[in-house]
Write a protein that holds these residues in place. Structure first.
Motif, PDB file in Angstrom:
ATOM      1  N   GLU A 128      10.733  89.960 110.618  1.00 21.77           N
ATOM      2  CA  GLU A 128      10.492  89.757 112.111  1.00 21.77           C
ATOM      3  C   GLU A 128       9.632  88.635 112.190  1.00 21.77           C
ATOM      4  N   GLU A 129       8.585  88.397 111.450  1.00 22.60           N
ATOM      5  CA  GLU A 129       7.545  87.065 111.515  1.00 22.60           C
ATOM      6  C   GLU A 129       8.216  86.086 111.296  1.00 22.60           C
ATOM      7  N   ILE A 186       9.611  86.929  97.573  1.00 22.39           N
ATOM      8  CA  ILE A 186       9.430  87.615  98.859  1.00 22.39           C
ATOM      9  C   ILE A 186       7.813  87.472  98.936  1.00 22.39           C
ATOM     10  N   GLU A 187       6.938  87.461  97.836  1.00 17.72           N
ATOM     11  CA  GLU A 187       5.530  87.282  97.982  1.00 17.72           C
ATOM     12  C   GLU A 187       5.023  85.784  98.412  1.00 17.72           C
ATOM     13  N   LEU A 236       3.971  81.716 105.035  1.00 19.21           N
ATOM     14  CA  LEU A 236       3.993  81.957 106.542  1.00 19.21           C
ATOM     15  C   LEU A 236       2.398  81.985 106.984  1.00 19.21           C
ATOM     16  N   VAL A 237       1.505  82.668 105.922  1.00 20.20           N
ATOM     17  CA  VAL A 237       0.515  82.797 106.314  1.00 20.20           C
ATOM     18  C   VAL A 237      -0.236  81.438 106.266  1.00 20.20           C
ATOM     19  N   GLN A 238       0.169  80.276 105.346  1.00 17.07           N
ATOM     20  CA  GLN A 238      -0.340  79.182 105.308  1.00 17.07           C
ATOM     21  C   GLN A 238      -0.141  78.344 106.557  1.00 17.07           C
ATOM     22  N   LEU A 239       1.169  78.436 107.065  1.00 15.42           N
ATOM     23  CA  LEU A 239       1.884  77.805 108.038  1.00 15.42           C
ATOM     24  C   LEU A 239       1.038  78.192 109.492  1.00 15.42           C
ATOM     25  N   GLU A 272      -1.443  76.129 111.851  1.00 11.95           N
ATOM     26  CA  GLU A 272      -1.199  75.820 113.365  1.00 11.95           C
ATOM     27  C   GLU A 272      -2.502  76.141 113.978  1.00 11.95           C
ATOM     28  N   ARG A 273      -3.150  77.228 113.510  1.00 15.66           N
ATOM     29  CA  ARG A 273      -4.581  77.539 114.178  1.00 15.66           C
ATOM     30  C   ARG A 273      -5.700  76.471 114.036  1.00 15.66           C
TER      31      ARG A 273
END
Length: 232
Positions: free
Chosen positions: A73-74, A166-167, A173-176, A180-181
């Protein structure tokens, strides 16, 4: 005579009992074709039992599907946001690790759907409840060419690779989102600086004007003194 009649009657009863005992108990039940159990399975795509066994075990591993669904979903949320920001909608650079997550999720969803439709699609053929994990296998082979071809492989090695993919998808995703932040914070900081500059601009202009006026007055005074000296 009576004795003979009793013996004859006893023999007849015994003969009738034997005929009943030898009768097939299923003879009066109509025959039905057996149907496979309502459990989805995976096609063997050429010595891919090492892959199928791992995928089927992971499906019943506590917590695995819940984490996979959330990660899926994320990833979709992030891809949708990227699509809105992109002008051409080109996603050719989508991570292969993300594709592994998406194809694994899709495969399990198809297995669930098969089980829900068991009454409509199940037959005596075991393949009627099986699906082909082709997309996921292609992703794994692209990430690790050792799994190419139709050779037998170790299930433990496949499991380690799949979990690592998968990891890595989660790490990407976390790094992206972190990038963005940081980008968003920088943009907000630039926006905050612009009003402050505009507030100081009038003062700067006034100081420049005052400086030019003072410089002009000094220049005039110097000219007057020079002209006075010339008159003397």
């Amino acid at each position: 005579n009576n004795t003979k009649e009793v013996i004859r009657s006893s023999s007849l009863i015994k003969s009738q009992d034997m005929s009943i005992e030898c009768r097939d108990p299923m003879a009066d039940i109509p025959s039905l074709d057996p149907v496979v159990a309502p459990v989805a399975s995976l096609h063997n795509l050429g010595n891919t039992c090492f892959l199928n066994s791992v995928l089927e075990v992971l499906r019943y591993t506590p917590g695995f599907l819940d984490g996979l669904i959330k990660l899926h979903e994320e990833i979709l949320t992030e891809e949708t946001a990227s699509e809105k920001e992109s002008s051409d909608g080109d996603h050719s650079g989508t991570s292969l690790n993300w594709q592994v997550v998406k194809n694994t999720y899709t495969m399990y969803q198809e297995m669930n759907k098969r089980e829900q439709q068991h009454k409509e699609i199940a037959t005596s053929d075991a393949s009627s409840m099986a699906i082909r994990p082709s997309g996921l296998l292609d992703n794994i082979r692209e990430l690790n060419p050792i799994f190419e071809g139709h050779f037998q492989h170790d299930a433990q090695e496949l499991l380690q690779c799949l979990l690592c993919y998968i990891e890595d998808a989660e790490k990407e995703l976390v790094q992206l989102r972190k990038n963005e932040r940081i980008k968003q914070e920088k943009m907000e900081a630039d926006i905050d600086i612009e009003p402050k500059l505009s507030e100081h601009m009038p003062h700067v202009s006034e100081n420049i004007e005052v400086g030019l006026t003072a410089r002009g007055a000094t220049s005039n005074n110097q000219n007057s003194l020079k002209s006075g000296e010339c008159q003397d």
